[in-house]
Motif scaffolding. Structure first.
Motif, PDB file in Angstrom:
ATOM      1  N   ARG A   3      13.500  74.228  44.701  1.00 45.40           N
ATOM      2  CA  ARG A   3      12.337  73.931  45.539  1.00 45.40           C
ATOM      3  C   ARG A   3      12.481  72.569  46.213  1.00 45.40           C
ATOM      4  NH1 ARG A   3       8.880  74.467  41.959  1.00 45.40           N
ATOM      5  NH2 ARG A   3       8.429  72.295  41.425  1.00 45.40           N
ATOM      6  N   HIS A   4      12.961  71.587  45.455  1.00 42.43           N
ATOM      7  CA  HIS A   4      13.086  70.238  46.009  1.00 42.43           C
ATOM      8  C   HIS A   4      14.126  70.210  47.129  1.00 42.43           C
ATOM      9  CE1 HIS A   4      12.286  65.886  45.512  1.00 42.43           C
ATOM     10  NE2 HIS A   4      13.495  65.769  46.044  1.00 42.43           N
ATOM     11  N   LEU A   5      15.257  70.875  46.934  1.00 46.57           N
ATOM     12  CA  LEU A   5      16.289  70.904  47.970  1.00 46.57           C
ATOM     13  C   LEU A   5      15.799  71.656  49.207  1.00 46.57           C
ATOM     14  CD1 LEU A   5      19.446  71.561  45.764  1.00 46.57           C
ATOM     15  CD2 LEU A   5      18.885  69.445  46.975  1.00 46.57           C
ATOM     16  N   SER A   6      15.061  72.733  48.979  1.00 49.77           N
ATOM     17  CA  SER A   6      14.521  73.491  50.112  1.00 49.77           C
ATOM     18  C   SER A   6      13.530  72.650  50.901  1.00 49.77           C
ATOM     19  CB  SER A   6      13.846  74.771  49.610  1.00 49.77           C
ATOM     20  OG  SER A   6      14.779  75.618  48.967  1.00 49.77           O
ATOM     21  N   GLN A   7      12.717  71.876  50.191  1.00 45.58           N
ATOM     22  CA  GLN A   7      11.753  71.009  50.864  1.00 45.58           C
ATOM     23  C   GLN A   7      12.449  69.920  51.676  1.00 45.58           C
ATOM     24  OE1 GLN A   7       9.335  69.683  47.573  1.00 45.58           O
ATOM     25  NE2 GLN A   7       7.982  71.476  47.662  1.00 45.58           N
ATOM     26  N   ASP A   8      13.674  69.576  51.270  1.00 43.48           N
ATOM     27  CA  ASP A   8      14.449  68.585  52.020  1.00 43.48           C
ATOM     28  C   ASP A   8      15.142  69.195  53.238  1.00 43.48           C
ATOM     29  OD1 ASP A   8      13.705  66.550  50.406  1.00 43.48           O
ATOM     30  OD2 ASP A   8      15.675  66.171  49.526  1.00 43.48           O
ATOM     31  N   GLY A   9      14.969  70.497  53.427  1.00 40.59           N
ATOM     32  CA  GLY A   9      15.512  71.138  54.616  1.00 40.59           C
ATOM     33  C   GLY A   9      16.813  71.879  54.424  1.00 40.59           C
ATOM     34  N   ALA A  11      19.176  75.020  53.251  1.00 40.62           N
ATOM     35  CA  ALA A  11      19.133  76.458  53.002  1.00 40.62           C
ATOM     36  C   ALA A  11      19.871  76.714  51.692  1.00 40.62           C
ATOM     37  CB  ALA A  11      19.800  77.216  54.145  1.00 40.62           C
ATOM     38  N   VAL A  12      19.139  77.144  50.672  1.00 36.79           N
ATOM     39  CA  VAL A  12      19.691  77.268  49.327  1.00 36.79           C
ATOM     40  C   VAL A  12      19.838  78.737  48.958  1.00 36.79           C
ATOM     41  CG1 VAL A  12      19.388  76.677  46.896  1.00 36.79           C
ATOM     42  CG2 VAL A  12      18.570  75.109  48.673  1.00 36.79           C
ATOM     43  N   SER A  13      21.035  79.119  48.529  1.00 35.03           N
ATOM     44  CA  SER A  13      21.285  80.463  48.005  1.00 35.03           C
ATOM     45  C   SER A  13      21.531  80.354  46.510  1.00 35.03           C
ATOM     46  CB  SER A  13      22.505  81.097  48.687  1.00 35.03           C
ATOM     47  OG  SER A  13      22.290  81.236  50.077  1.00 35.03           O
ATOM     48  N   ILE A  14      21.045  81.336  45.752  1.00 37.65           N
ATOM     49  CA  ILE A  14      21.140  81.306  44.296  1.00 37.65           C
ATOM     50  C   ILE A  14      22.028  82.444  43.818  1.00 37.65           C
ATOM     51  CG2 ILE A  14      19.852  81.396  42.132  1.00 37.65           C
ATOM     52  CD1 ILE A  14      17.394  80.456  43.683  1.00 37.65           C
TER      53      ILE A  14
END
Length: 224
Positions: A3-9, A11-14
């Motif tokens: 969530r924190h990385l996504s809020q920083d802009g 694009a996160v894949s898990i």
């Protein structure tokens, strides 16, 4: 963390398994991989080795332990950085920004990519070095670290300065510097046990001797 990385802009894949992670990286090469070592059924060693075979993607390991031997192990396996607990999402995001800033920097001219000092030359564009006429293959981070040494001959450099200048971290464990220096020594030194190019300066850090043993004594050099 996600969530924190996504809020920083970002694009996160898990990926929750080894195969899923490797397939995703092969289908759409990422700019950076964060591998959490606490996940169940994750063959972390295999993932790191295969990621390294696929390319030179920056890799940050998130360790469930703070043991130094564990950090050294994963650095030796191929991680660029290991983040031990406890850490905050802010610290992780700062390291991600630093790594991406370094790897996504505008391309330099070929002449700026290549440096030579004494018997050692390094080219960061293709991650290679030549030592006494012998070709050596490096990782991207090893090439940048060796380039920094070559650009600062006969200068005693602290591990903290190397961490700041090469990794871009203003904080963190300098163990990663020690391990990467050892990796480079294993590749460029005639005898890594008694290095003649990248020397240890006790109580300070390291010194690059372009003469390969014939330069000035580290005791007479300025501290970096």
């Amino acid at each position: 963390m996600v969530r924190h990385l996504s809020q920083d802009g970002y694009a996160v894949s898990i990926a929750l398994s080894s195969q899923e992670a490797l397939s995703a990286a092969a289908d759409s090469p990422p700019d950076l991989v964060i591998l959490h070592l606490g996940l169940p059924d994750l063959d972390a060693v295999g993932v790191v080795q295969q990621l390294r075979e696929q390319g030179d993607v920056p890799l940050i390991m998130v360790s469930p332990t703070s043991q130094e031997r564990d950090r050294i192990f994963w650095l030796n396996v191929g991680a660029d950085d290991v983040l031990p607990p406890p850490f905050s999402p802010v610290e992780l995001a700062a390291r991600v920004r630093s790594v991406l800033r370094r790897t996504k920097a505008p391309a330099a001219s070929h002449s700026e990519d290549r440096d030579s000092g004494g018997a050692v030359s390094v080219d960061v564009s293709d991650h290679t070095a030549h030592v006494l006429g012998r070709g050596v293959t490096l990782t991207a981070l090893e090439a940048r670290l060796l380039q920094f040494f070559v650009r600062h001959p006969d200068e005693a450099l602290t591990r903290q300065r190397l961490l700041e200048e090469v990794w871009g971290f203003t904080f963190g464990d300098t163990t990663t510097v020690t391990v990467h220096v050892r990796r480079i020594r294993e590749k460029i030194e005639p005898d890594p046990a008694t290095p003649c190019f990248i020397k240890t300066v006790w109580g300070v850090g390291y010194l690059y001797d372009p003469a390969g043993g014939g330069g000035r004594s580290p005791l007479h050099l300025r501290k970096g």
